[in-house]
Design a protein around this motif. Structure first.
Motif, short mmCIF file in Angstrom:
data_model
loop_
_atom_site.label_atom_id
_atom_site.label_comp_id
_atom_site.label_asym_id
_atom_site.label_seq_id
_atom_site.Cartn_x
_atom_site.Cartn_y
_atom_site.Cartn_z
N ASP A 285 0.81 -1.41 0.02
CA ASP A 285 -0.02 -0.06 0.21
C ASP A 285 0.88 1.08 0.11
OD1 ASP A 285 -2.24 -1.58 0.02
OD2 ASP A 285 -2.54 -1.58 2.21
N GLN A 286 2.06 1.28 0.61
CA GLN A 286 2.97 2.27 0.84
C GLN A 286 3.47 2.44 -0.78
OE1 GLN A 286 3.49 4.34 3.15
NE2 GLN A 286 5.17 5.45 2.04
N LEU A 287 3.88 1.62 -1.57
CA LEU A 287 4.35 1.71 -2.77
C LEU A 287 3.18 2.04 -3.76
CD1 LEU A 287 6.46 -1.40 -2.81
CD2 LEU A 287 7.34 0.68 -2.59
N LEU A 288 2.09 1.69 -3.29
CA LEU A 288 1.03 2.32 -4.43
C LEU A 288 0.73 3.75 -4.05
CD1 LEU A 288 -1.69 -0.78 -3.95
CD2 LEU A 288 -0.01 -0.16 -5.85
N ASP A 289 0.41 3.98 -2.84
CA ASP A 289 0.35 5.53 -2.57
C ASP A 289 1.59 6.40 -3.07
OD1 ASP A 289 -1.16 7.51 -0.89
OD2 ASP A 289 0.88 7.78 -0.05
N CYS A 290 2.83 5.97 -3.13
CA CYS A 290 3.74 6.59 -3.54
C CYS A 290 3.94 6.81 -5.06
CB CYS A 290 5.12 6.13 -3.03
SG CYS A 290 6.51 6.98 -3.31
N PHE A 291 3.77 5.66 -5.87
CA PHE A 291 3.99 5.89 -7.14
C PHE A 291 2.73 5.59 -8.06
CE2 PHE A 291 7.81 3.92 -5.22
CZ PHE A 291 8.92 4.70 -5.92
N ASP A 294 -2.65 8.28 -8.45
CA ASP A 294 -3.70 8.70 -9.05
C ASP A 294 -4.41 7.65 -9.98
OD1 ASP A 294 -2.96 11.32 -8.25
OD2 ASP A 294 -1.73 11.65 -9.82
N SER A 295 -4.12 6.46 -9.77
CA SER A 295 -4.62 5.46 -10.64
C SER A 295 -5.62 4.68 -9.64
CB SER A 295 -3.27 4.24 -10.94
OG SER A 295 -2.64 4.89 -11.74
N SER A 296 -6.67 3.77 -10.31
CA SER A 296 -7.54 3.14 -9.60
C SER A 296 -6.66 1.98 -8.84
CB SER A 296 -8.38 2.66 -10.39
OG SER A 296 -8.08 1.53 -11.48
N PRO A 297 -7.16 1.39 -7.79
CA PRO A 297 -6.74 0.42 -6.92
C PRO A 297 -6.20 -0.95 -7.72
CG PRO A 297 -8.73 1.13 -5.56
CD PRO A 297 -8.62 1.89 -7.10
N GLU A 298 -7.23 -1.15 -8.96
CA GLU A 298 -6.90 -2.40 -9.63
C GLU A 298 -5.61 -2.02 -10.64
OE1 GLU A 298 -9.65 -0.83 -9.32
OE2 GLU A 298 -10.94 -2.52 -7.86
N ALA A 299 -5.67 -1.01 -11.28
CA ALA A 299 -4.68 -0.60 -12.14
C ALA A 299 -3.43 -0.14 -11.39
CB ALA A 299 -5.15 0.74 -12.99
N ALA A 300 -3.48 0.12 -10.32
CA ALA A 300 -2.23 0.61 -9.50
C ALA A 300 -1.62 -0.61 -8.97
CB ALA A 300 -2.64 1.15 -8.16
N ARG A 301 -2.33 -1.65 -8.74
CA ARG A 301 -1.93 -3.21 -8.36
C ARG A 301 -1.19 -3.79 -9.67
NH1 ARG A 301 -1.90 -4.69 -3.23
NH2 ARG A 301 -3.66 -3.47 -1.80
N ARG A 302 -1.71 -3.92 -10.66
CA ARG A 302 -1.14 -4.44 -11.95
C ARG A 302 0.21 -3.52 -12.19
NH1 ARG A 302 -6.67 -4.10 -13.75
NH2 ARG A 302 -6.06 -2.47 -15.02
N SER A 303 0.15 -2.25 -12.12
CA SER A 303 1.56 -1.63 -12.36
C SER A 303 2.42 -2.07 -11.53
CB SER A 303 0.98 -0.18 -12.54
OG SER A 303 0.35 0.46 -13.24
#
Length: 489
Positions: A285-291, A294-303
């Motif tokens: 979650d920390q990485l998702l919030d940092c990088f 602005d993406s949706s949760p699903e798109a952010a996890r795929r990225s």
């Protein structure tokens, strides 16, 4: 050609200019009748004494009836002040003094002379600043050359001391038992006796980071001295999988092979992030919030999954035998089984070793350790990520350590009467923080003791300008006292 300061007689230059400017003025106003300005121009053509300018203006020619004969009492004080500023090379202040005299001038001729002198003083000031800038650039290049030569010498020493088996042709370039370059450099910088000791008063302060959602969060607390010491304990028979340079331009090496084939900037940034906070897993979650804020949760996890895969592929292509990034406890971290050497961590180890030696009163060990740390500091921590928030705290902490070691080294060199080394370290410090009055004073004293009085006085002018420009304040009385002692010596 930039290393040679132009030599000229500033009063003579001012005198010549007065000849050019005043004669036409005298002819226009007097139509052939002798005028004090004519006497000024004639006399200045045969004199290089700047003080004579005001004297000749205020003392009219005998043929000029009705002119005032008395020289004002304030003239001697103004002339003394002008002479003092000229000797100190303070052309800006001299220009302001002449401007004030010009505003109070009783006639146009004297005002014209003072205006010309003031303009030439400003020109001298610009020339002085430009010359000093060129000289500073030359000194920086000379210092860079010296630092590079020292590094080459150390590397050559390592090469000659390396056993033949370490560079045997049969060894594979990706052999896990081949000693690395940074590994050998760290070993050469170590002193066999003495360990880093914990010391209070360091610029590093522990900063706890509590997670709002209870998930593990990276902190900006730097690793403990014992842990850094274990990382810097290098055995040339062991493997070093990764060499990472974070001070200055970022570089990564896998078994001494440069890692350049990054797929996009995001994968490199993710690796830098995990490297910075590699003491514990970083929650996803920390990485998702940092990088990918602005993406949706699903798109952010795929990225995130894709970027982690790209990091692994980058190092696998460079020859890594094991995954560089592993997943654990709901987060990601650099593989703890890899032997990773990071220049910022070795820098910190050497710095803390020097601080510990200073606390014990071991000046020789302190100087050796701090100089080794100084060589490793090639620039700020991850300067390519200047506008990212996550490296800021670590960057400032390491920069504070660098400034502190420069301060300690320059003080030691000053006490040891090694003025050249003291001046070099003071200049390095002022390039980063030019509002440190204590360093300006030390530099002024070092110049003065070396017999370079003019450089000491100009250093005071730079101090005044930096304080006014950056902080809008005047120098402390202690700084002014040092300047006056040097000026009146």
């Amino acid at each position: 050609m930039y290393g040679v300061r132009p030599s000229f007689d500033a009063p003579q230059v001012l005198s010549s200019a007065v000849v050019v400017l005043v004669i036409p003025l005298a002819r226009a106003h007097n139509r052939g009748v002798p005028h004090p300005a004519c006497v000024v121009s004639y006399s200045l053509g045969h004199s290089s004494d700047l003080g004579n300018i005001e004297e000749y203006i205020l003392e009219p020619h005998p043929g000029c009836a009705g002119e005032a004969q008395a020289v004002p009492a304030a003239l001697s004080a103004a002339r003394a002040a002008a002479d003092e500023l000229m000797r100190a090379g303070a052309y800006d202040e001299l220009a302001r003094l002449l401007e004030a005299q010009r505003d109070d001038a009783a006639d146009e001729a004297r005002a014209a002379v003072l205006e010309a002198a003031g303009q030439l003083c400003l020109a001298c000031s610009r020339l002085q600043r430009e010359t000093d800038d060129h000289q500073a650039a030359i000194r920086r290049m000379a210092q860079l050359e010296d630092d590079t030569c020292r590094r080459v010498e150390r590397l050559l020493d390592l090469l000659w001391e390396t056993p033949a088996t370490a560079v045997a042709p049969a060894a594979s370039p990706h052999s896990p038992h081949r000693p690395g370059l940074l590994q050998r450099l760290a070993q050469s910088l170590r002193r066999p006796a003495g360990r880093a000791a914990e010391s209070t008063g360091e610029p590093f302060a522990s900063m706890a980071a509590a997670a709002a959602n209870g998930s593990p969060q990276p902190t900006t607390e730097l690793p403990a001295a014992a842990e850094l010491e274990s990382r810097a304990d290098v055995d040339t028979s062991d493997a070093v999988d990764l060499h990472i340079y974070c001070l200055g331009r970022f570089r990564a090496y896998c078994y001494e092979r440069a890692v350049d084939d990054w797929t996009g900037n995001k994968s490199r940034s993710l690796f830098k992030y995990l490297l910075t906070f590699r003491d514990a897993p970083v929650h996803a979650d920390q990485l998702l919030d940092c990088f990918w804020r602005d993406s949706s949760p699903e798109a952010a996890r795929r990225s995130l999954y894709q970027t982690v895969y790209l990091v692994r592929q980058t190092f696998q292509t460079a020859g890594a035998a094991r995954p560089v990034v592993v997943q654990t406890n709901g987060g990601y971290q650099l593989n703890p089984d890899l032997d990773v050497q990071v220049d910022s961590e070795i820098f910190l180890c050497r710095y803390r070793e020097g601080i510990g030696a200073a606390a014990r009163g071991d000046d020789r060990t302190m100087i050796d350790a701090l100089q080794a740390a100084e060589v490793l500091y090639e620039g700020d921590f991850l300067p390519e990520d200047l506008y990212e928030e996550w490296p800021v705290a670590r960057r400032e902490q390491l920069r504070d350590a660098y400034l502190d070691l420069l301060d300690r080294l320059s003080r030691q060199f000053w006490l040891a009467h090694d003025d050249d080394a003291c001046i070099a370290d003071c200049r390095k410090l002022l390039e980063i923080d030019n509002c440190r009055e204590d360093i300006h004073r030390r530099l002024m004293r070092a110049f003065a003791r070396r017999g370079e009085r003019s450089l000491a006085l100009r250093q005071f002018q730079r101090c005044v300008e930096a304080l006014r420009r950056e902080l809008d304040v005047e120098p402390l009385p202690e700084t002014v006292n040092v300047y006056e002692k040097i000026l009146n010596n």
